[in-house]
Scaffold this motif. Structure first.
Motif, PDB file in Angstrom:
ATOM      1  N   ALA A 275       8.931  12.614  -6.245  1.00 42.23           N
ATOM      2  CA  ALA A 275       7.764  12.657  -7.139  1.00 42.23           C
ATOM      3  C   ALA A 275       6.551  11.998  -6.522  1.00 42.23           C
ATOM      4  O   ALA A 275       5.414  12.345  -6.848  1.00 42.23           O
ATOM      5  CB  ALA A 275       8.093  11.963  -8.469  1.00 42.23           C
ATOM      6  N   HIS A 276       6.782  11.027  -5.617  1.00 38.46           N
ATOM      7  CA  HIS A 276       5.651  10.286  -5.031  1.00 38.46           C
ATOM      8  C   HIS A 276       6.086   9.669  -3.708  1.00 38.46           C
ATOM      9  O   HIS A 276       6.702   8.609  -3.682  1.00 38.46           O
ATOM     10  CB  HIS A 276       5.171   9.186  -5.994  1.00 38.46           C
ATOM     11  CG  HIS A 276       6.270   8.399  -6.639  1.00 38.46           C
ATOM     12  ND1 HIS A 276       7.048   7.474  -5.949  1.00 38.46           N
ATOM     13  CD2 HIS A 276       6.754   8.387  -7.896  1.00 38.46           C
ATOM     14  CE1 HIS A 276       7.934   6.940  -6.756  1.00 38.46           C
ATOM     15  NE2 HIS A 276       7.794   7.478  -7.954  1.00 38.46           N
ATOM     16  N   ALA A 277       5.766  10.322  -2.600  1.00 40.08           N
ATOM     17  CA  ALA A 277       6.104   9.771  -1.286  1.00 40.08           C
ATOM     18  C   ALA A 277       5.203   8.577  -1.008  1.00 40.08           C
ATOM     19  O   ALA A 277       3.990   8.648  -1.174  1.00 40.08           O
ATOM     20  CB  ALA A 277       5.922  10.835  -0.204  1.00 40.08           C
ATOM     21  N   MET A 278       5.834   7.464  -0.579  1.00 40.95           N
ATOM     22  CA  MET A 278       5.096   6.228  -0.359  1.00 40.95           C
ATOM     23  C   MET A 278       4.942   5.951   1.129  1.00 40.95           C
ATOM     24  O   MET A 278       5.752   6.380   1.957  1.00 40.95           O
ATOM     25  CB  MET A 278       5.823   5.051  -1.016  1.00 40.95           C
ATOM     26  CG  MET A 278       6.232   5.278  -2.466  1.00 40.95           C
ATOM     27  SD  MET A 278       4.862   5.664  -3.570  1.00 40.95           S
ATOM     28  CE  MET A 278       4.047   4.074  -3.621  1.00 40.95           C
ATOM     29  N   SER A 279       3.926   5.192   1.481  1.00 40.53           N
ATOM     30  CA  SER A 279       3.788   4.643   2.825  1.00 40.53           C
ATOM     31  C   SER A 279       4.863   3.581   3.021  1.00 40.53           C
ATOM     32  O   SER A 279       5.333   2.976   2.049  1.00 40.53           O
ATOM     33  CB  SER A 279       2.391   4.016   2.966  1.00 40.53           C
ATOM     34  OG  SER A 279       2.333   3.170   4.099  1.00 40.53           O
ATOM     35  N   PRO A 280       5.276   3.311   4.277  1.00 44.57           N
ATOM     36  CA  PRO A 280       6.260   2.242   4.489  1.00 44.57           C
ATOM     37  C   PRO A 280       5.691   0.838   4.273  1.00 44.57           C
ATOM     38  O   PRO A 280       6.443  -0.135   4.315  1.00 44.57           O
ATOM     39  CB  PRO A 280       6.688   2.446   5.949  1.00 44.57           C
ATOM     40  CG  PRO A 280       5.573   3.198   6.584  1.00 44.57           C
ATOM     41  CD  PRO A 280       4.984   4.062   5.508  1.00 44.57           C
TER      42      PRO A 280
END
Length: 390
Positions: A275-280
């Motif tokens: 649903a929401h790819a995040m930065s590391p």
């Protein structure tokens, strides 16, 4: 897996699909934040959970040029665990599987890869799956897509997304660690380069941050040049960078920051990176995904005990989790665009920014990033009661 465990604990029949034969995957997110550890405490599982192999970090420290600094201090958080735990994701997943199997309504199917959605009358009614025994169809009152940033489920569902951009990618590798090495997690920053080292006891899990799309150019310069860059940034690694014998020893993470504008269709919900790819940045992805799972269990569990959730119920999950998702991504984008982009574009030696100098002068300021990283925005709690086993 977390959602499946919570629903099965409440008596809902659940089948979790995993396309691989095991969970052993290098360089998956394994930063367990105090918010997640607090959920384990609420479930009465914390003591058993912390028996699994892990490392505990109470401060986040970094080095810019030759200057060291402390960025975050978790020791003041209002939680039972005032530290980050680094635990291999396969240990975390295996722990949840073991806990889930205490309930008769919990099932996990390994080597079961979802290939498409089943749709009837504009409603998702299940998935098509490839298994070692051949293809099969699985029908369900609710299908949940939790298959990561390259989610097939969200693609097949045609759910619209917005790409928020990322100025960097990450090259992951492991290098041996020695007893004389620094003990805490360190980030090293200097002219155009960033290296993050995660202490895994007998090795370092190393993340070399590079400008977006620069991996091919770095590979063309050759492995000796890459080793030299790492050694010049972190001199104590100089005698072991030769452990990188081949580019196969380096895994590329293409960083994507995006989110769906709609997380659901009738019969379908996406959560986590799907649903929401995040930065590391901050290692928040796994913890935000777990918060999604808890919210979904709290809101949908009572409905699933009776039957099929409506669109209104699915919308409630998205509504509940939209603010923390947007706030976290906004914070990540601010760091990406104002700090990381500048560092990666710099050619001169760097000095410690003024705001980090304030952290050194006024240590209580370190509690702010600790709270943002460790607890995040709109923390969830376990509200779905356990069904009494007879």
């Amino acid at each position: 897996m977390m959602l499946g465990f919570l629903l099965a604990r409440a008596g809902v029949e659940v089948l979790v699909l995993e396309k691989h034969a095991d969970f052993l995957r290098d360089f998956r997110g394994d930063t367990i934040h105090p918010s997640t550890l607090e959920l384990m405490h609420e479930l009465g599982l914390l003591e058993e959970f912390l028996k699994r192999p892990h490392q505990e970090v109470r401060e986040l420290r970094g080095q810019v040029g030759s200057e060291s600094f402390t960025m975050a201090d978790f020791s003041h958080l209002p939680t039972n665990c005032q530290f980050l735990a680094f635990m291999p994701q396969w240990d975390f997943l295996n722990f949840l599987v073991e806990q889930g199997r205490r309930y008769p309504t919990f099932q996990v199917a390994m080597q079961a890869e979802a290939t498409d959605l089943l749709e009837e009358h504009s409603r998702i009614v299940g998935v098509r799956v490839n298994t070692p025994q051949g293809p099969r169809e699985i029908r369900a009152n609710l299908t949940v897509g939790a298959d990561g940033r390259h989610s097939l489920i969200r693609t097949r569902a045609g759910l619209p997304s917005v790409n928020l951009g990322a100025p960097m990618d990450v090259m992951w590798m492991r290098l041996s660690r020695r007893p004389t090495d620094p003990g805490q997690t360190f980030g090293y920053v200097d002219r155009g380069r960033i290296l993050v080292l995660l202490n895994r006891e007998d090795y370092w899990q190393a993340a070399f941050v590079i400008p977006k799309g620069a991996a091919q150019e770095i590979q063309q310069r050759g492995l000796p040049a890459f080793r030299k860059e790492i050694a010049s940034l972190v001199p104590f690694l100089r005698d072991r960078v030769n452990e990188l014998r081949d580019w196969k020893d380096v895994s590329l993470l293409t960083v994507v920051v995006d989110r769906l504008t709609r997380w659901y269709r009738p019969g379908l919900l996406c959560i986590g990176d799907a649903a929401h790819a995040m930065s590391p940045i901050g290692g928040v992805g796994i913890n935000l995904a777990i918060q999604d799972a808890v919210a979904a269990a709290n809101l949908l569990g009572p409905v699933l005990q009776q039957g099929t959730p409506s669109e209104r119920h699915l919308q409630a999950v998205q509504k509940r989790r939209t603010f923390p998702t947007r706030a976290t991504q906004r914070l990540q984008l601010t760091i990406q665009n104002n700090i990381i982009r500048r560092v990666l574009g710099s050619t001169k030696p760097l000095t410690l920014p003024w705001f980090f100098k304030l952290f050194q002068r006024f240590p209580y300021l370190r509690r702010i990033p600790a709270r943002l990283i460790g607890l995040g925005f709109r923390r969830e709690h376990i509200n779905l009661p356990q069904q009494i086993q007879h």
